[in-house]
Scaffold this motif. Sequence first.
Motif, PDB file in Angstrom:
ATOM      1  N   SER A 168       0.832  -1.209   0.000  1.00 22.78           N
ATOM      2  CA  SER A 168       0.000   0.000   0.000  1.00 22.78           C
ATOM      3  C   SER A 168       0.869   1.263   0.000  1.00 22.78           C
ATOM      4  O   SER A 168       0.386   2.360  -0.254  1.00 22.78           O
ATOM      5  CB  SER A 168      -0.967  -0.011   1.191  1.00 22.78           C
ATOM      6  OG  SER A 168      -0.237  -0.045   2.393  1.00 22.78           O
ATOM      7  N   GLN A 169       2.173   1.083   0.265  1.00 24.91           N
ATOM      8  CA  GLN A 169       3.102   2.217   0.241  1.00 24.91           C
ATOM      9  C   GLN A 169       3.503   2.590  -1.193  1.00 24.91           C
ATOM     10  O   GLN A 169       4.086   3.633  -1.421  1.00 24.91           O
ATOM     11  CB  GLN A 169       4.394   1.862   1.002  1.00 24.91           C
ATOM     12  CG  GLN A 169       4.187   1.461   2.440  1.00 24.91           C
ATOM     13  CD  GLN A 169       3.796   2.646   3.307  1.00 24.91           C
ATOM     14  OE1 GLN A 169       4.441   3.678   3.260  1.00 24.91           O
ATOM     15  NE2 GLN A 169       2.722   2.500   4.063  1.00 24.91           N
ATOM     16  N   GLN A 172       2.626   3.815  -4.595  1.00 23.01           N
ATOM     17  CA  GLN A 172       1.532   4.518  -5.276  1.00 23.01           C
ATOM     18  C   GLN A 172       1.871   4.763  -6.740  1.00 23.01           C
ATOM     19  O   GLN A 172       1.883   3.828  -7.514  1.00 23.01           O
ATOM     20  CB  GLN A 172       1.202   5.814  -4.512  1.00 23.01           C
ATOM     21  CG  GLN A 172       0.650   5.555  -3.102  1.00 23.01           C
ATOM     22  CD  GLN A 172      -0.686   4.818  -3.093  1.00 23.01           C
ATOM     23  OE1 GLN A 172      -1.454   4.872  -4.054  1.00 23.01           O
ATOM     24  NE2 GLN A 172      -0.972   4.078  -2.018  1.00 23.01           N
ATOM     25  N   ASP A 173       2.174   5.967  -7.117  1.00 22.35           N
ATOM     26  CA  ASP A 173       2.394   6.292  -8.534  1.00 22.35           C
ATOM     27  C   ASP A 173       3.737   5.814  -9.068  1.00 22.35           C
ATOM     28  O   ASP A 173       3.829   5.386 -10.212  1.00 22.35           O
ATOM     29  CB  ASP A 173       2.301   7.809  -8.757  1.00 22.35           C
ATOM     30  CG  ASP A 173       0.990   8.350  -8.222  1.00 22.35           C
ATOM     31  OD1 ASP A 173       0.038   7.558  -8.118  1.00 22.35           O
ATOM     32  OD2 ASP A 173       0.925   9.542  -7.896  1.00 22.35           O
ATOM     33  N   ARG A 205       2.778  -0.329  -9.346  1.00 15.83           N
ATOM     34  CA  ARG A 205       1.331  -0.491  -9.208  1.00 15.83           C
ATOM     35  C   ARG A 205       0.660  -0.328 -10.565  1.00 15.83           C
ATOM     36  O   ARG A 205       0.921   0.626 -11.289  1.00 15.83           O
ATOM     37  CB  ARG A 205       0.781   0.562  -8.238  1.00 15.83           C
ATOM     38  CG  ARG A 205      -0.727   0.464  -8.041  1.00 15.83           C
ATOM     39  CD  ARG A 205      -1.240   1.649  -7.272  1.00 15.83           C
ATOM     40  NE  ARG A 205      -0.984   1.542  -5.835  1.00 15.83           N
ATOM     41  CZ  ARG A 205      -1.855   0.988  -4.973  1.00 15.83           C
ATOM     42  NH1 ARG A 205      -3.000   0.500  -5.399  1.00 15.83           N
ATOM     43  NH2 ARG A 205      -1.568   0.944  -3.689  1.00 15.83           N
ATOM     44  N   LYS A 263      -5.262  -2.337  -9.513  1.00 12.86           N
ATOM     45  CA  LYS A 263      -5.299  -3.005  -8.204  1.00 12.86           C
ATOM     46  C   LYS A 263      -4.195  -4.047  -8.086  1.00 12.86           C
ATOM     47  O   LYS A 263      -4.065  -4.726  -7.077  1.00 12.86           O
ATOM     48  CB  LYS A 263      -6.677  -3.641  -7.995  1.00 12.86           C
ATOM     49  CG  LYS A 263      -7.054  -4.614  -9.085  1.00 12.86           C
ATOM     50  CD  LYS A 263      -8.416  -5.229  -8.848  1.00 12.86           C
ATOM     51  CE  LYS A 263      -8.703  -6.244  -9.972  1.00 12.86           C
ATOM     52  NZ  LYS A 263      -9.801  -7.116  -9.678  1.00 12.86           N
ATOM     53  N   HIS A 284      -1.774  -6.772   2.184  1.00 17.25           N
ATOM     54  CA  HIS A 284      -0.883  -5.924   1.392  1.00 17.25           C
ATOM     55  C   HIS A 284       0.596  -6.230   1.616  1.00 17.25           C
ATOM     56  O   HIS A 284       1.445  -5.564   1.058  1.00 17.25           O
ATOM     57  CB  HIS A 284      -1.152  -4.444   1.690  1.00 17.25           C
ATOM     58  CG  HIS A 284      -2.281  -3.903   0.864  1.00 17.25           C
ATOM     59  ND1 HIS A 284      -3.586  -3.928   1.298  1.00 17.25           N
ATOM     60  CD2 HIS A 284      -2.297  -3.372  -0.379  1.00 17.25           C
ATOM     61  CE1 HIS A 284      -4.361  -3.428   0.347  1.00 17.25           C
ATOM     62  NE2 HIS A 284      -3.605  -3.076  -0.674  1.00 17.25           N
TER      63      HIS A 284
END
Length: 174
Positions: free
Chosen positions: A6-7, A9-10, A48, A51, A114
């Motif tokens: 979950s850490q 992101q983009d 990522r 999902k 996660h």
Amino acid sequence: MIIDLSQIQDKPKTYHLHLAEDWWVSDVPHDQVQGLNGPVVATLTIERIGKRFMVRGNIVTVLMLQCDRCLGLYEKELKGKFQLFLEPVVESIEAEEDVQLGEEEMGIDLLPGHEVNLESIIKEQIYLSLPMKTLCKHDCMGLCPICGTDLNKQICTCHVRRGHPAFQVLKNLL
Ligand SMILES: [Zn+2]
Ligand SMILES: [Zn+2]
């Protein structure tokens, strides 16, 4: 090394791992991989995609493998690249089962949360890199099924004394 997906992101994240020779512990008896003869140097990049998470990596190490025929140990250099997808599943158990059936075929590993252990991924990739049959050399003679002599090193006399089964039958006839 445990990563919380979950850490991510983009931006993709890259992890460098250096695992000492004694990192490898066999989980299974008669493991084809008996150990390492050098550290594992691995780089994993996790990105990522919706999902899911795409993991791309490379692994360099020297494996100590057990020969399927003579049971001797031999070294095998591993320099491998891999790519896989991870998908954290946070739905209800019922939904999870439905997802699992369809998606497993697509080579996606489902995670119960996660967190992902990068060392487990490396271990799995090492197993996946192994050939169907591990042989110390393509013409390994193996062990004598009667006395257990390593026929690469020494020729035993079992086959001389007992004779080839086909000749044995002949002898009985005579
Ligand atoms: Zn062998
Ligand atoms: Zn023998």
